[in-house]
Design a protein around this motif. Structure first.
Motif, PDB file in Angstrom:
ATOM      1  N   TYR A 113       0.830  -1.208   0.000  1.00  0.00           N
ATOM      2  CA  TYR A 113       0.000   0.000   0.000  1.00  0.00           C
ATOM      3  C   TYR A 113       0.863   1.256   0.000  1.00  0.00           C
ATOM      4  O   TYR A 113       0.602   2.203  -0.754  1.00  0.00           O
ATOM      5  N   ASP A 114       1.885   1.269   0.849  1.00  0.00           N
ATOM      6  CA  ASP A 114       2.762   2.444   0.924  1.00  0.00           C
ATOM      7  C   ASP A 114       3.427   2.722  -0.416  1.00  0.00           C
ATOM      8  O   ASP A 114       3.578   3.882  -0.825  1.00  0.00           O
ATOM      9  N   LYS A 125       0.777   4.127  -2.835  1.00  0.00           N
ATOM     10  CA  LYS A 125       0.474   5.513  -2.452  1.00  0.00           C
ATOM     11  C   LYS A 125       1.606   6.456  -2.869  1.00  0.00           C
ATOM     12  O   LYS A 125       1.354   7.505  -3.486  1.00  0.00           O
ATOM     13  N   PHE A 172      -6.003   9.348  -0.608  1.00  0.00           N
ATOM     14  CA  PHE A 172      -5.426   8.268   0.192  1.00  0.00           C
ATOM     15  C   PHE A 172      -5.723   8.458   1.685  1.00  0.00           C
ATOM     16  O   PHE A 172      -5.897   7.492   2.423  1.00  0.00           O
ATOM     17  N   GLU A 178      -7.569   5.552   3.883  1.00  0.00           N
ATOM     18  CA  GLU A 178      -7.014   5.002   5.125  1.00  0.00           C
ATOM     19  C   GLU A 178      -8.004   5.141   6.275  1.00  0.00           C
ATOM     20  O   GLU A 178      -8.130   4.253   7.122  1.00  0.00           O
TER      21      GLU A 178
END
Length: 406
Positions: free
Chosen positions: A76-77, A80, A287, A291
């Motif tokens: 995910y990081d 993103k 994002f 989250e």
């Protein structure tokens, strides 16, 4: 009790016989005596091994579970980070495509070329208009242009052709060539009724006129090839911009910011308007909300987030295509300067032809070549500074597209 003694007697007799045998034969060793304690100890040891194994399995399961959680978090990081960086790349690429498409040369360089092409200009120490009239007077009329009305009328007609508004309206390098051709056609026509203008005079006139035609033809060839190269370069830039629009459409849709319909607008117009909305800050905000949606307390359920938003992975993986587009733009950018270099070489060649055919003095030609070189270098610096390829390159390096996510 009596029954117990009767049950034990055979066992005791067997043990006595066995012990007697061992006593008689020292080579025979008695087996170890198993007591209740040793049996229990073995059982306890086995139970301990099972417990240790269970603990290790539990630990391994926990580590695998935590590893999967960390893996999803890392995925995910990366997604993103890449898509935030890409939002700036789209904007910069579009901006630089538009800038390069709008380029021909620079105003100063255009003025220089236009002056060389102007039949009235004396940048090389002569004016084509004056020279053509001089050649008519010197060769066709043999220096007798004012001896009679016919000769005077011939000169005036030649000047009229040269000063025709038709030629003055031309925007390419063809006016000098068109003038030369028109004057020759005019003289051939006049020779049909004026016997003083014979074939030999026309040949001599054409031979001298062709020295100028050679110079202007070379200049025209330089301009046409440069213009053709520029148009091809612009077509490729337009195609690149179309491809970028389609690529951005998918990414924007994934980020809940779909592209507006083109309508009657060009791609450039649509994108310029769209980038007021599609900005880095908006992508960061997307994002942040994502989250928040998949958070429980302070913990984000990355596995669920990625599972329910599978297009995020695809948007990340397709960024390789965006990077390749920036490489294509860099090639077209470099190609533009190659065109400019080739143009510079061809214009210099035409100037040397003017010198070789004694149309212009060597000092004047060399001065013009130096001026052209300086203007060309200034144009390169101006365009390079305006487009600033380093800005795009540094931004693209932020995108870790090589790490594909599945």
């Amino acid at each position: 009790m009596l029954k117990f003694i009767r049950w034990m007697m055979p066992l005791m007799m067997t043990g006595f016989v066995t012990m007697t045998a061992f006593a008689q034969d020292p080579e025979i060793k008695p087996p170890p005596v198993r007591t209740a304690d040793t049996t229990i100890k073995k059982i306890l040891d086995e139970l301990q091994k099972v417990a240790d194994s269970d603990r290790q399995n539990t630990k391994n399961i926990e580590e695998l579970s935590r590893g999967r959680e960390i893996d999803n978090s890392a995925k995910y990081d990366l997604i993103k980070y890449n898509l935030i960086a890409a939002s700036e790349t789209y904007y910069l690429l579009n901006k630089k495509i538009i800038d390069l498409k709008s380029r021909t040369t620079t105003s100063n360089l255009d003025v220089f070329i236009t002056s060389l092409n102007n039949p009235e200009s004396k940048e090389l120490g002569f004016s084509l208009s004056d020279r053509v009239v001089e050649l008519v007077e010197k060769i066709i009329l043999k220096g007798k242009s004012d001896k009679n009305e016919r000769n005077t009328k011939l000169v005036e007609s030649t000047k009229s052709i040269i000063n025709s508004p038709i030629f003055k309206s031309f925007t390419s390098l063809t006016p000098p060539l068109a003038i030369a051709s028109s004057v020759m056609n005019f003289l051939h026509s006049v020779s049909q009724s004026n016997k003083a203008i014979n074939h030999k005079l026309l040949q001599d006139f054409e031979k001298e006129l062709n020295k100028y035609v050679i110079y202007y033809t070379a200049l025209n060839d330089a301009n046409q090839k440069f213009e053709f190269g520029l148009n091809f370069n612009k077509d490729q830039l337009s195609l690149l911009q179309d491809n970028m629009y389609d690529h951005l459409a998918f990414t924007a849709n994934v980020l809940k910011m779909p592209l507006p319909a083109k309508g009657n607008k060009t791609v450039a117009e649509s994108l310029n308007e769209y980038f007021y909305e599609f900005r880095k800050e908006k992508v960061i905000d997307f994002f942040g909300k994502l989250e928040e949606k998949y958070s429980s307390g302070k913990k984000i359920d990355y596995e669920k987030l990625l599972r329910e938003n599978p297009n995020l992975k695809e948007a990340n993986n397709q960024l390789e295509d965006l990077v390749l587009m920036t490489k294509r733009f860099e090639n077209l950018y470099n190609e533009y300067f190659s065109l400019l270099d080739a143009y510079y070489t061809k214009v210099n060649h035409s100037l040397r032809l003017a010198q070789d055919n004694a149309l212009a003095e060597k000092g004047i030609v060399e001065a013009k070549q130096g001026e052209f070189r300086q203007l060309k270098d200034e144009a390169v610096k101006e365009i390079a500074a305006s487009i600033n390829m380093k800005e795009l390159t540094m931004n693209v390096e932020k995108i870790k597209y090589r790490y594909r996510i599945f």
